[in-house]
Design a protein around this motif. Sequence first.
Motif, PDB file in Angstrom:
ATOM      1  N   PRO A 168      64.585  13.687  38.701  1.00 38.99           N
ATOM      2  CA  PRO A 168      65.167  12.654  37.835  1.00 38.99           C
ATOM      3  C   PRO A 168      66.584  12.240  38.212  1.00 38.99           C
ATOM      4  CG  PRO A 168      65.042  14.755  36.684  1.00 38.99           C
ATOM      5  CD  PRO A 168      64.381  14.951  38.005  1.00 38.99           C
ATOM      6  N   GLY A 169      67.330  13.088  38.912  1.00 39.99           N
ATOM      7  CA  GLY A 169      68.715  12.743  39.244  1.00 39.99           C
ATOM      8  C   GLY A 169      68.945  12.782  40.744  1.00 39.99           C
ATOM      9  N   ALA A 170      70.213  12.826  41.136  1.00 37.07           N
ATOM     10  CA  ALA A 170      70.547  12.854  42.554  1.00 37.07           C
ATOM     11  C   ALA A 170      70.430  14.260  43.126  1.00 37.07           C
ATOM     12  CB  ALA A 170      71.963  12.324  42.763  1.00 37.07           C
ATOM     13  N   ALA A 171      70.498  15.265  42.256  1.00 43.57           N
ATOM     14  CA  ALA A 171      70.415  16.649  42.720  1.00 43.57           C
ATOM     15  C   ALA A 171      68.964  17.118  42.696  1.00 43.57           C
ATOM     16  CB  ALA A 171      71.262  17.540  41.825  1.00 43.57           C
ATOM     17  N   ARG A 172      68.726  18.256  43.312  1.00 50.60           N
ATOM     18  CA  ARG A 172      67.388  18.840  43.285  1.00 50.60           C
ATOM     19  C   ARG A 172      66.983  19.110  41.826  1.00 50.60           C
ATOM     20  NH1 ARG A 172      65.379  24.045  46.748  1.00 50.60           N
ATOM     21  NH2 ARG A 172      65.955  22.661  48.444  1.00 50.60           N
ATOM     22  N   GLY A 173      65.764  18.803  41.481  1.00 55.76           N
ATOM     23  CA  GLY A 173      65.321  19.023  40.102  1.00 55.76           C
ATOM     24  C   GLY A 173      63.931  18.465  39.904  1.00 55.76           C
ATOM     25  N   THR A 174      63.400  18.619  38.713  1.00 54.30           N
ATOM     26  CA  THR A 174      62.050  18.151  38.430  1.00 54.30           C
ATOM     27  C   THR A 174      61.891  17.864  36.942  1.00 54.30           C
ATOM     28  OG1 THR A 174      59.707  18.729  38.515  1.00 54.30           O
ATOM     29  CG2 THR A 174      61.233  20.550  38.187  1.00 54.30           C
ATOM     30  N   PRO A 175      61.124  16.841  36.592  1.00 52.14           N
ATOM     31  CA  PRO A 175      60.799  16.630  35.181  1.00 52.14           C
ATOM     32  C   PRO A 175      59.707  17.575  34.682  1.00 52.14           C
ATOM     33  CG  PRO A 175      59.811  14.909  36.517  1.00 52.14           C
ATOM     34  CD  PRO A 175      60.598  15.772  37.463  1.00 52.14           C
ATOM     35  N   ILE A 176      59.159  18.415  35.600  1.00 46.01           N
ATOM     36  CA  ILE A 176      58.110  19.360  35.190  1.00 46.01           C
ATOM     37  C   ILE A 176      58.762  20.557  34.513  1.00 46.01           C
ATOM     38  CG2 ILE A 176      56.253  20.876  35.979  1.00 46.01           C
ATOM     39  CD1 ILE A 176      56.040  18.933  38.436  1.00 46.01           C
ATOM     40  N   SER A 177      58.404  20.765  33.260  1.00 42.23           N
ATOM     41  CA  SER A 177      59.004  21.846  32.490  1.00 42.23           C
ATOM     42  C   SER A 177      58.211  23.145  32.630  1.00 42.23           C
ATOM     43  CB  SER A 177      59.066  21.425  31.018  1.00 42.23           C
ATOM     44  OG  SER A 177      59.552  22.456  30.236  1.00 42.23           O
ATOM     45  N   ALA A 178      56.900  23.022  32.704  1.00 41.66           N
ATOM     46  CA  ALA A 178      56.079  24.231  32.764  1.00 41.66           C
ATOM     47  C   ALA A 178      54.684  23.893  33.263  1.00 41.66           C
ATOM     48  CB  ALA A 178      55.983  24.888  31.391  1.00 41.66           C
ATOM     49  N   ILE A 179      53.968  24.935  33.663  1.00 38.65           N
ATOM     50  CA  ILE A 179      52.573  24.818  34.075  1.00 38.65           C
ATOM     51  C   ILE A 179      51.759  25.681  33.115  1.00 38.65           C
ATOM     52  CG2 ILE A 179      50.916  25.184  35.957  1.00 38.65           C
ATOM     53  CD1 ILE A 179      54.544  25.263  36.830  1.00 38.65           C
ATOM     54  N   ILE A 180      50.662  25.141  32.637  1.00 35.27           N
ATOM     55  CA  ILE A 180      49.830  25.886  31.690  1.00 35.27           C
ATOM     56  C   ILE A 180      48.467  26.114  32.334  1.00 35.27           C
ATOM     57  CG2 ILE A 180      48.948  25.953  29.333  1.00 35.27           C
ATOM     58  CD1 ILE A 180      50.979  23.695  28.691  1.00 35.27           C
ATOM     59  N   LEU A 181      48.081  27.369  32.490  1.00 35.55           N
ATOM     60  CA  LEU A 181      46.855  27.702  33.234  1.00 35.55           C
ATOM     61  C   LEU A 181      45.690  27.963  32.287  1.00 35.55           C
ATOM     62  CD1 LEU A 181      48.397  30.196  35.834  1.00 35.55           C
ATOM     63  CD2 LEU A 181      47.997  27.733  36.106  1.00 35.55           C
ATOM     64  N   THR A 182      44.515  27.415  32.637  1.00 31.13           N
ATOM     65  CA  THR A 182      43.328  27.676  31.820  1.00 31.13           C
ATOM     66  C   THR A 182      42.480  28.831  32.361  1.00 31.13           C
ATOM     67  OG1 THR A 182      42.001  26.055  33.040  1.00 31.13           O
ATOM     68  CG2 THR A 182      43.176  25.249  31.089  1.00 31.13           C
ATOM     69  N   SER A 183      42.711  29.231  33.623  1.00 28.66           N
ATOM     70  CA  SER A 183      41.991  30.371  34.176  1.00 28.66           C
ATOM     71  C   SER A 183      42.692  30.777  35.470  1.00 28.66           C
ATOM     72  CB  SER A 183      40.517  30.030  34.465  1.00 28.66           C
ATOM     73  OG  SER A 183      40.399  29.369  35.709  1.00 28.66           O
ATOM     74  N   ALA A 184      42.184  31.832  36.100  1.00 29.83           N
ATOM     75  CA  ALA A 184      42.747  32.262  37.390  1.00 29.83           C
ATOM     76  C   ALA A 184      41.909  31.748  38.555  1.00 29.83           C
ATOM     77  CB  ALA A 184      42.832  33.789  37.438  1.00 29.83           C
ATOM     78  N   ASP A 185      40.997  30.798  38.290  1.00 30.80           N
ATOM     79  CA  ASP A 185      40.195  30.230  39.374  1.00 30.80           C
ATOM     80  C   ASP A 185      41.098  29.641  40.455  1.00 30.80           C
ATOM     81  OD1 ASP A 185      37.852  30.885  38.253  1.00 30.80           O
ATOM     82  OD2 ASP A 185      37.351  28.888  37.498  1.00 30.80           O
ATOM     83  N   VAL A 186      40.667  29.750  41.691  1.00 33.40           N
ATOM     84  CA  VAL A 186      41.457  29.247  42.820  1.00 33.40           C
ATOM     85  C   VAL A 186      41.857  27.786  42.593  1.00 33.40           C
ATOM     86  CG1 VAL A 186      41.371  28.736  45.281  1.00 33.40           C
ATOM     87  CG2 VAL A 186      40.437  30.876  44.443  1.00 33.40           C
ATOM     88  N   ASP A 187      40.910  26.981  42.075  1.00 34.49           N
ATOM     89  CA  ASP A 187      41.183  25.551  41.886  1.00 34.49           C
ATOM     90  C   ASP A 187      42.229  25.288  40.811  1.00 34.49           C
ATOM     91  OD1 ASP A 187      39.227  25.117  43.749  1.00 34.49           O
ATOM     92  OD2 ASP A 187      37.654  24.857  42.256  1.00 34.49           O
ATOM     93  N   CYS A 188      42.493  26.274  39.970  1.00 34.67           N
ATOM     94  CA  CYS A 188      43.480  26.107  38.896  1.00 34.67           C
ATOM     95  C   CYS A 188      44.855  26.627  39.292  1.00 34.67           C
ATOM     96  CB  CYS A 188      43.042  26.850  37.633  1.00 34.67           C
ATOM     97  SG  CYS A 188      41.525  26.223  36.922  1.00 34.67           S
ATOM     98  N   VAL A 189      44.929  27.494  40.289  1.00 37.68           N
ATOM     99  CA  VAL A 189      46.206  28.182  40.562  1.00 37.68           C
ATOM    100  C   VAL A 189      46.766  27.948  41.970  1.00 37.68           C
ATOM    101  CG1 VAL A 189      45.617  29.980  38.903  1.00 37.68           C
ATOM    102  CG2 VAL A 189      45.167  30.380  41.330  1.00 37.68           C
ATOM    103  N   LEU A 190      45.927  27.452  42.890  1.00 35.68           N
ATOM    104  CA  LEU A 190      46.402  27.335  44.275  1.00 35.68           C
ATOM    105  C   LEU A 190      47.647  26.455  44.373  1.00 35.68           C
ATOM    106  CD1 LEU A 190      45.364  28.612  46.873  1.00 35.68           C
ATOM    107  CD2 LEU A 190      44.214  26.460  47.393  1.00 35.68           C
ATOM    108  N   GLY A 191      47.716  25.421  43.549  1.00 36.89           N
ATOM    109  CA  GLY A 191      48.856  24.500  43.577  1.00 36.89           C
ATOM    110  C   GLY A 191      50.172  25.142  43.178  1.00 36.89           C
ATOM    111  N   LEU A 192      50.130  26.303  42.548  1.00 33.35           N
ATOM    112  CA  LEU A 192      51.386  26.990  42.222  1.00 33.35           C
ATOM    113  C   LEU A 192      52.195  27.233  43.489  1.00 33.35           C
ATOM    114  CD1 LEU A 192      50.205  29.665  39.622  1.00 33.35           C
ATOM    115  CD2 LEU A 192      51.552  27.612  39.160  1.00 33.35           C
TER     116      LEU A 192
END
Length: 310
Positions: free
Chosen positions: A73-97
């Motif tokens: 959102p600004g000129a410095a390193r940062g992200t508008p992503i506040s948190a990630i909420i996981l529905t399971s430990a399946d590879v398709d749900c967590v690999l993007g971490l």
Amino acid sequence: MRVKILGSAAGGGFPQWNCACSNCSRLRKGVLKTRPRTQAQVAVSPDHSTWFLLNASPDLRQQLGENSEFAPPGAARGTPISAIILTSADVDCVLGLLHLREFQPLRIYSTLSVRRVLAEENSLFRTLTRSNPPVRWEVLSLDRLVPLVAHAQPGARENLFCKAVSLGGSFPDYVSDQLRRSLPEDEAVIGLQFMQRDKRFLYAPSLPGRGEDWKRRVGESQLAFLDATFWSDDELIKIQSGGPSARQMGHLPLYGTGGLLHQLQLVRNVRRVLIHINNTNPILDEESPQHRAVLEAGFEIAYDGMEFEL
Ligand SMILES: [Zn+2]
């Protein structure tokens, strides 16, 4: 509350790199009326500036890059992503971490069991603890309302709340027997119920469809994203000449007695969106009778870039 679909396909995406099914082959040849889709990824925002990612798909890096809301959102390193909420430990749900490992302090919400699977058995995820402060795990207890904004005041009307509901699935194959024995199975696969003021949004991309509770949760929502992995119970068996049925894989099929369409035929006043669509599913073909049947039953079919405002 704003809800955005960044990816709408099941594991492998559409087309899947090694799949020669009728859908994937025809999409590659350019003779199928459809849209390509990345792997299931949804984001929710209570205020159009802070975002919560629902799971972290293997395509997350591409999905964040293609949607300008997620730029720093600004000129410095940062992200508008506040948190990630996981529905399971399946590879398709967590690999993007692992795409989020660039020294970014984040919070991850999951059941205690999913956290143990990732933190105790998969040392690769320790890359997330290198940020300062390190990634913070927040425990989602079943059926407990959790405020999602860091400065949330209990009871404040504008806050976004999340409730984890057990959907009755099982832990992924890769979890060791030893750890599996110590984990309560009702924490393996959850649905997420989001609430802001009087609005309700349900996310259930993996839905075994057992019992009656899940239907009640659909009925009390204005918007529900539901598991559309397979059209029929034997879909993969027919294509691969063997293997597990949809139900054995923890996915209620859309079609047939006791299928999703049948079980929800009386639920009409809820926007029901089919997501986590496997590349073999005939509803992806916009000229198929199955595609027409789900639309006629009042369902919508998710595509990448689809947005909702509640
Ligand atoms: Zn395919």
